[in-house]
Design a protein around this motif. Sequence first.
Motif, PDB file in Angstrom:
ATOM      1  N   GLN A 180      -7.606  -9.048  18.623  1.00 19.73           N
ATOM      2  CA  GLN A 180      -6.882  -7.777  18.638  1.00 19.73           C
ATOM      3  C   GLN A 180      -6.397  -7.407  17.242  1.00 19.73           C
ATOM      4  OE1 GLN A 180      -2.750  -7.516  20.283  1.00 19.73           O
ATOM      5  NE2 GLN A 180      -3.685  -6.158  21.794  1.00 19.73           N
ATOM      6  N   PHE A 181      -5.817  -8.366  16.541  1.00 20.81           N
ATOM      7  CA  PHE A 181      -5.271  -8.134  15.206  1.00 20.81           C
ATOM      8  C   PHE A 181      -6.376  -7.727  14.237  1.00 20.81           C
ATOM      9  CE2 PHE A 181      -3.417  -9.965  11.163  1.00 20.81           C
ATOM     10  CZ  PHE A 181      -2.386  -9.040  11.057  1.00 20.81           C
ATOM     11  N   ILE A 182      -7.490  -8.436  14.261  1.00 21.39           N
ATOM     12  CA  ILE A 182      -8.612  -8.133  13.369  1.00 21.39           C
ATOM     13  C   ILE A 182      -9.181  -6.749  13.677  1.00 21.39           C
ATOM     14  CG2 ILE A 182     -11.004  -8.771  12.834  1.00 21.39           C
ATOM     15  CD1 ILE A 182     -10.123 -11.717  13.103  1.00 21.39           C
ATOM     16  N   ALA A 183      -9.323  -6.437  14.968  1.00 25.80           N
ATOM     17  CA  ALA A 183      -9.858  -5.126  15.346  1.00 25.80           C
ATOM     18  C   ALA A 183      -8.936  -4.003  14.882  1.00 25.80           C
ATOM     19  CB  ALA A 183     -10.060  -5.063  16.854  1.00 25.80           C
ATOM     20  N   GLN A 184      -7.631  -4.202  15.012  1.00 25.30           N
ATOM     21  CA  GLN A 184      -6.689  -3.182  14.559  1.00 25.30           C
ATOM     22  C   GLN A 184      -6.791  -2.973  13.052  1.00 25.30           C
ATOM     23  OE1 GLN A 184      -3.016  -4.772  16.051  1.00 25.30           O
ATOM     24  NE2 GLN A 184      -3.187  -3.748  18.033  1.00 25.30           N
ATOM     25  N   LEU A 185      -6.951  -4.055  12.305  1.00 25.41           N
ATOM     26  CA  LEU A 185      -7.129  -3.943  10.855  1.00 25.41           C
ATOM     27  C   LEU A 185      -8.403  -3.169  10.530  1.00 25.41           C
ATOM     28  CD1 LEU A 185      -6.160  -7.524   9.591  1.00 25.41           C
ATOM     29  CD2 LEU A 185      -4.895  -5.403   9.213  1.00 25.41           C
ATOM     30  N   ALA A 186      -9.478  -3.526  11.211  1.00 23.03           N
ATOM     31  CA  ALA A 186     -10.764  -2.868  10.959  1.00 23.03           C
ATOM     32  C   ALA A 186     -10.691  -1.378  11.261  1.00 23.03           C
ATOM     33  CB  ALA A 186     -11.855  -3.526  11.798  1.00 23.03           C
ATOM     34  N   ASN A 224     -10.375   6.270   5.087  1.00 28.35           N
ATOM     35  CA  ASN A 224     -10.591   5.980   3.669  1.00 28.35           C
ATOM     36  C   ASN A 224      -9.321   6.173   2.854  1.00 28.35           C
ATOM     37  OD1 ASN A 224     -13.277   5.199   3.788  1.00 28.35           O
ATOM     38  ND2 ASN A 224     -14.057   7.292   3.507  1.00 28.35           N
ATOM     39  N   GLU A 225      -8.514   7.158   3.237  1.00 27.09           N
ATOM     40  CA  GLU A 225      -7.268   7.378   2.502  1.00 27.09           C
ATOM     41  C   GLU A 225      -6.329   6.193   2.669  1.00 27.09           C
ATOM     42  OE1 GLU A 225      -4.093  10.968   1.878  1.00 27.09           O
ATOM     43  OE2 GLU A 225      -4.615  10.452   3.936  1.00 27.09           O
ATOM     44  N   GLY A 226      -6.161   5.704   3.921  1.00 24.11           N
ATOM     45  CA  GLY A 226      -5.309   4.545   4.157  1.00 24.11           C
ATOM     46  C   GLY A 226      -5.821   3.312   3.454  1.00 24.11           C
ATOM     47  N   TYR A 227      -7.142   3.131   3.470  1.00 24.33           N
ATOM     48  CA  TYR A 227      -7.760   1.979   2.808  1.00 24.33           C
ATOM     49  C   TYR A 227      -7.488   2.042   1.306  1.00 24.33           C
ATOM     50  CZ  TYR A 227     -11.344  -1.741   2.613  1.00 24.33           C
ATOM     51  OH  TYR A 227     -12.018  -2.923   2.461  1.00 24.33           O
ATOM     52  N   MET A 228      -7.621   3.235   0.727  1.00 24.35           N
ATOM     53  CA  MET A 228      -7.401   3.418  -0.704  1.00 24.35           C
ATOM     54  C   MET A 228      -5.952   3.123  -1.088  1.00 24.35           C
ATOM     55  SD  MET A 228      -5.884   5.957  -2.825  1.00 24.35           S
ATOM     56  CE  MET A 228      -5.877   7.413  -1.798  1.00 24.35           C
ATOM     57  N   LEU A 229      -5.008   3.624  -0.283  1.00 26.09           N
ATOM     58  CA  LEU A 229      -3.598   3.387  -0.590  1.00 26.09           C
ATOM     59  C   LEU A 229      -3.234   1.919  -0.442  1.00 26.09           C
ATOM     60  CD1 LEU A 229      -2.037   6.497   1.198  1.00 26.09           C
ATOM     61  CD2 LEU A 229      -2.198   6.118  -1.274  1.00 26.09           C
ATOM     62  N   GLY A 230      -3.743   1.265   0.629  1.00 28.38           N
ATOM     63  CA  GLY A 230      -3.457  -0.152   0.827  1.00 28.38           C
ATOM     64  C   GLY A 230      -4.018  -1.019  -0.273  1.00 28.38           C
ATOM     65  N   ALA A 231      -5.241  -0.715  -0.689  1.00 36.04           N
ATOM     66  CA  ALA A 231      -5.868  -1.490  -1.761  1.00 36.04           C
ATOM     67  C   ALA A 231      -5.121  -1.305  -3.079  1.00 36.04           C
ATOM     68  CB  ALA A 231      -7.326  -1.077  -1.918  1.00 36.04           C
ATOM     69  N   GLU A 265     -13.642  -9.350   4.968  1.00 36.77           N
ATOM     70  CA  GLU A 265     -14.192 -10.625   5.430  1.00 36.77           C
ATOM     71  C   GLU A 265     -13.259 -11.780   5.085  1.00 36.77           C
ATOM     72  OE1 GLU A 265     -15.884  -8.271   3.865  1.00 36.77           O
ATOM     73  OE2 GLU A 265     -17.093  -7.642   5.604  1.00 36.77           O
ATOM     74  N   GLU A 266     -12.642 -11.732   3.908  1.00 34.64           N
ATOM     75  CA  GLU A 266     -11.692 -12.780   3.524  1.00 34.64           C
ATOM     76  C   GLU A 266     -10.466 -12.764   4.434  1.00 34.64           C
ATOM     77  OE1 GLU A 266     -12.392 -13.260  -1.291  1.00 34.64           O
ATOM     78  OE2 GLU A 266     -11.299 -11.513  -0.543  1.00 34.64           O
ATOM     79  N   VAL A 267      -9.982 -11.565   4.761  1.00 38.82           N
ATOM     80  CA  VAL A 267      -8.838 -11.457   5.670  1.00 38.82           C
ATOM     81  C   VAL A 267      -9.210 -12.002   7.037  1.00 38.82           C
ATOM     82  CG1 VAL A 267      -7.259  -9.871   6.826  1.00 38.82           C
ATOM     83  CG2 VAL A 267      -7.879  -9.484   4.432  1.00 38.82           C
TER      84      VAL A 267
END
Length: 404
Positions: free
Chosen positions: A340-346, A352-359, A373-375
């Motif tokens: 569940q946790f991994i799916a929510q992250l994925a 793309n905006e959220g991914y960019m801000l998080g990175a 993959e590391e996560v």
Amino acid sequence: MEFETYTLPNGIRGIHRQVKSNVAHCALIVGAGSRDERPSEYGLAHFTEHAFFKGTARRKAWQVNCRLENLGGELNAFTTKEETTIHATTLRSDFAKAAELIADIAFRSTFPDRELQKEREVIADEINTYKDSPADLIYDTFEDLLFAGSELGHNILGRKAAIARYDGAAVRSFVERTHTTDRMVFSSIGNLSCKAVAAVAARHFGETPTSERTFLRERPADVAPFERTVTRHTHQIHCIIGCRAYGLQDERRLPLALLVNLLGGPSANSLLNVVVREQNGLSYNIEAGYTPYTDCGGVAIYFSSEPCNRDRCIELIRRELERLKTTPLTSRRLSMAKKQFIAQLAISMESNEGYMLGAGKSFLVHDRVDTMEEVYRKVEVLTARELTETAEEIFGETSQLIYK
């Protein structure tokens, strides 16, 4: 392909991911927030964020606001306790225009007092709106108590009386002290090569002089567990049960994040949602969240209910915490929680905006970004014993705040 990185001569770091899309996102993330305010400056970091949009050496305020909107794009900003972020979304073909505008705002804003006077009234209205929402306000009150005596222990918006004092000189002084190039990351995602993005960043951000942070953040001192009740004459009672937790530099934050997600994450089958709402019908809204800061963090379990249901809700929450501390998850339950946790992250990374801000934030804090993959691998190797030990350590002593 995951993210590629680069560094400008003035110390501003860049991180970019190339994806197939007609839309591009970019952001300047500055490691300066309300935590970096002096006692006489509470609310100034957020005020500064608003002030960035009030005009630059090249543009009037209306030109700042219309530059990307006229192209169908968006420009916005937000302030947290540790960062200020200016971000934009445009068509791929307008990416350079977005980067130029962000640089203009960040480095050439003039903070005219006439415009700032208008913005004081806007922020005062924002503060009033926030005060009308006890479900939001209680989080600030809880952190005030949880981090009492530290710069994490005051809210981001500040007080109206203080906001009324801030002028262009105060904003310029704060920016000069806290918005240094060694605490900046330009994050982007879109269908452009990293080489092309780095060239755009160098053109618009590279002329900014090198600057370095001259102060250090102090880790908040420990506080004793507390139980407080605040009378606010609300129709429902609002309650937070929580405690101090691991910071962003602590590897134990991942098992804690998994544990909190299992306990009260967004899914309808979270432990607290099932036992408090579904099985007993005691609360419409119950959730758990984990907020890590650079050197510490906090866990908060929130619920609202009818006053007559308060004690039963608290009893059920504490029962679930005790169970997590003493009874390891079965292999099946642990496997389900991980999936569940991994799916929510994925799914969250599909934005793309959220991914960019998080990175960008990860690169600012850690100087690297884990691939998905590391996560996933780190989550997969977590054991039931680790979660039990984490629960025992974190939930050994909790604090409680009630609005009634």
